[in-house]
Scaffold this motif. Structure first.
Motif, mmCIF file in Angstrom:
data_model
loop_
_atom_site.group_PDB
_atom_site.id
_atom_site.type_symbol
_atom_site.label_atom_id
_atom_site.label_comp_id
_atom_site.label_asym_id
_atom_site.label_seq_id
_atom_site.Cartn_x
_atom_site.Cartn_y
_atom_site.Cartn_z
ATOM 1 N N SER A 47 15.251 15.151 68.221
ATOM 2 C CA SER A 47 14.702 16.699 68.416
ATOM 3 C C SER A 47 15.683 17.478 67.245
ATOM 4 O O SER A 47 15.133 18.438 66.809
ATOM 5 C CB SER A 47 14.766 17.200 69.625
ATOM 6 N N GLY A 48 16.722 17.106 66.908
ATOM 7 C CA GLY A 48 17.220 17.901 65.974
ATOM 8 C C GLY A 48 17.010 17.838 64.474
ATOM 9 O O GLY A 48 16.658 18.539 63.867
ATOM 10 N N SER A 49 16.418 16.474 64.466
ATOM 11 C CA SER A 49 15.831 16.144 63.007
ATOM 12 C C SER A 49 14.477 17.116 62.928
ATOM 13 O O SER A 49 14.018 17.554 61.964
ATOM 14 C CB SER A 49 15.501 14.805 62.970
ATOM 15 N N ILE A 50 13.584 17.114 63.919
ATOM 16 C CA ILE A 50 12.518 17.909 63.912
ATOM 17 C C ILE A 50 12.911 19.386 63.682
ATOM 18 O O ILE A 50 12.387 20.301 62.794
ATOM 19 C CB ILE A 50 11.594 17.679 65.280
ATOM 20 N N ALA A 110 15.000 3.243 65.257
ATOM 21 C CA ALA A 110 14.471 4.290 65.780
ATOM 22 C C ALA A 110 15.114 5.579 65.320
ATOM 23 O O ALA A 110 14.480 6.591 64.998
ATOM 24 C CB ALA A 110 14.615 4.263 67.367
ATOM 25 N N THR A 111 16.503 5.630 65.244
ATOM 26 C CA THR A 111 17.361 6.847 64.739
ATOM 27 C C THR A 111 16.991 6.893 63.466
ATOM 28 O O THR A 111 16.619 8.298 63.329
ATOM 29 C CB THR A 111 18.581 6.535 65.194
ATOM 30 N N VAL A 112 16.901 6.169 62.627
ATOM 31 C CA VAL A 112 16.849 6.452 61.003
ATOM 32 C C VAL A 112 15.293 6.738 60.740
ATOM 33 O O VAL A 112 15.171 7.788 60.202
ATOM 34 C CB VAL A 112 17.329 5.335 60.347
ATOM 35 N N LEU A 113 14.301 5.956 61.283
ATOM 36 C CA LEU A 113 13.289 6.222 60.679
ATOM 37 C C LEU A 113 12.417 7.346 61.743
ATOM 38 O O LEU A 113 11.817 8.061 60.939
ATOM 39 C CB LEU A 113 12.262 4.914 61.081
ATOM 40 N N LEU A 114 12.652 7.291 62.736
ATOM 41 C CA LEU A 114 12.093 8.407 63.578
ATOM 42 C C LEU A 114 12.920 9.979 63.351
ATOM 43 O O LEU A 114 11.980 10.861 63.174
ATOM 44 C CB LEU A 114 11.941 8.143 65.061
ATOM 45 N N GLY A 115 13.863 9.849 62.728
ATOM 46 C CA GLY A 115 14.803 11.036 62.338
ATOM 47 C C GLY A 115 13.818 11.438 61.146
ATOM 48 O O GLY A 115 13.731 12.612 60.977
ATOM 49 N N LEU A 116 13.798 10.513 59.890
ATOM 50 C CA LEU A 116 12.965 10.923 58.981
ATOM 51 C C LEU A 116 11.673 11.547 59.293
ATOM 52 O O LEU A 116 11.242 12.459 58.604
ATOM 53 C CB LEU A 116 13.154 9.806 57.878
ATOM 54 N N VAL A 117 11.005 10.507 60.204
ATOM 55 C CA VAL A 117 9.605 11.254 60.323
ATOM 56 C C VAL A 117 9.912 12.710 61.186
ATOM 57 O O VAL A 117 8.879 13.581 60.914
ATOM 58 C CB VAL A 117 8.810 10.397 61.374
ATOM 59 N N GLY A 118 10.795 12.903 62.119
ATOM 60 C CA GLY A 118 10.993 14.097 62.840
ATOM 61 C C GLY A 118 11.235 15.206 62.077
ATOM 62 O O GLY A 118 10.680 16.379 61.984
ATOM 63 N N VAL A 119 12.118 15.107 60.743
ATOM 64 C CA VAL A 119 12.285 16.036 59.524
ATOM 65 C C VAL A 119 10.975 16.464 59.066
ATOM 66 O O VAL A 119 10.531 17.518 58.747
ATOM 67 C CB VAL A 119 13.417 15.521 58.623
ATOM 68 N N TYR A 120 10.344 15.464 58.883
ATOM 69 C CA TYR A 120 9.140 15.623 58.122
ATOM 70 C C TYR A 120 7.885 16.511 58.979
ATOM 71 O O TYR A 120 7.322 17.600 58.462
ATOM 72 C CB TYR A 120 8.258 14.305 57.520
ATOM 73 N N VAL A 121 7.960 16.052 60.366
ATOM 74 C CA VAL A 121 7.032 16.750 61.177
ATOM 75 C C VAL A 121 7.470 18.189 61.268
ATOM 76 O O VAL A 121 6.462 19.104 61.222
ATOM 77 C CB VAL A 121 6.915 15.957 62.523
ATOM 78 N N GLY A 122 8.840 18.377 61.574
ATOM 79 C CA GLY A 122 9.319 19.683 61.750
ATOM 80 C C GLY A 122 8.956 20.600 60.340
ATOM 81 O O GLY A 122 8.270 21.844 60.536
ATOM 82 N N TRP A 123 8.870 19.991 59.070
ATOM 83 C CA TRP A 123 8.867 20.785 58.023
ATOM 84 C C TRP A 123 7.152 20.933 57.784
ATOM 85 O O TRP A 123 6.867 22.205 57.355
ATOM 86 C CB TRP A 123 9.113 19.645 56.583
ATOM 87 N N GLN A 124 6.355 20.035 58.367
ATOM 88 C CA GLN A 124 4.964 20.441 58.324
ATOM 89 C C GLN A 124 4.586 21.384 59.319
ATOM 90 O O GLN A 124 3.588 22.402 59.172
ATOM 91 C CB GLN A 124 4.315 18.967 58.668
ATOM 92 N N LEU A 125 5.221 21.485 60.567
ATOM 93 C CA LEU A 125 4.809 22.589 61.490
ATOM 94 C C LEU A 125 5.334 23.893 60.964
ATOM 95 O O LEU A 125 4.618 24.830 61.391
ATOM 96 C CB LEU A 125 5.727 22.209 62.756
ATOM 97 N N ALA A 126 6.226 23.901 60.106
ATOM 98 C CA ALA A 126 6.585 25.199 59.421
ATOM 99 C C ALA A 126 5.673 25.551 58.105
ATOM 100 O O ALA A 126 5.939 26.521 57.773
ATOM 101 C CB ALA A 126 7.988 25.149 59.159
ATOM 102 N N GLY A 127 4.726 24.830 57.855
ATOM 103 C CA GLY A 127 3.920 25.040 56.863
ATOM 104 C C GLY A 127 4.033 24.191 55.543
ATOM 105 O O GLY A 127 3.470 24.272 54.589
#
Length: 130
Positions: A47-50, A110-127
């Motif tokens: 959730s912190g990555s997102i 899970a932590t590394v890969l999903l963390g990277l996916v989370g950052v990308y998802v959060g970035w996409q949610l912001a535009g």
């Protein structure tokens, strides 16, 4: 008061809030899901990555010449206190030492890969632009 001291206080304040959030979520998940796997640490790190990706997309990268107070308190402070590499590392080592090698590997992936996916998802949610 100098800007460096103000910046440190902003990070400290944010870190206290983030640390309390991490403790609350980790404790809640351990109580409800058990402690055989570090679900709480995984949940806060993901959730912190997102949130970090969303903030990157919303605020952009900090500019050294601009006022970075919001970035310092929220990203460096809150998310720095909320997410945790040290707990992830210790819990992964504990899984390994108890002979749960597969769980340790799942935690790492899970932590590394999903963390990277989370950052990308959060970035996409912001535009999705910096």
């Amino acid at each position: 008061m100098g800007q460096a001291i103000v910046n440190m206080l902003l990070v400290a304040l944010g870190g206290a809030v983030g640390g309390m959030g991490r403790f609350a979520i980790s404790s809640f998940l351990a109580k409800h899901l058990g402690s055989a796997f570090p679900w709480g640490t995984l949940a806060v790190n993901l959730s912190g990555s997102i949130a970090a990706g969303w903030l990157l997309g919303t605020l952009g990268l900090p500019d050294a010449a601009a006022d970075n107070s919001l970035w310092l308190v929220v990203v460096v402070g809150v998310l720095g206190g909320y997410t945790t590499v040290s707990s992830f590392s210790l819990q992964t080592l504990e899984l390994w030492q108890r002979g749960n090698v597969a769980q340790a590997a799942v935690n790492i992936v899970a932590t590394v890969l999903l963390g990277l996916v989370g950052v990308y998802v959060g970035w996409q949610l912001a535009g999705g632009s910096i």
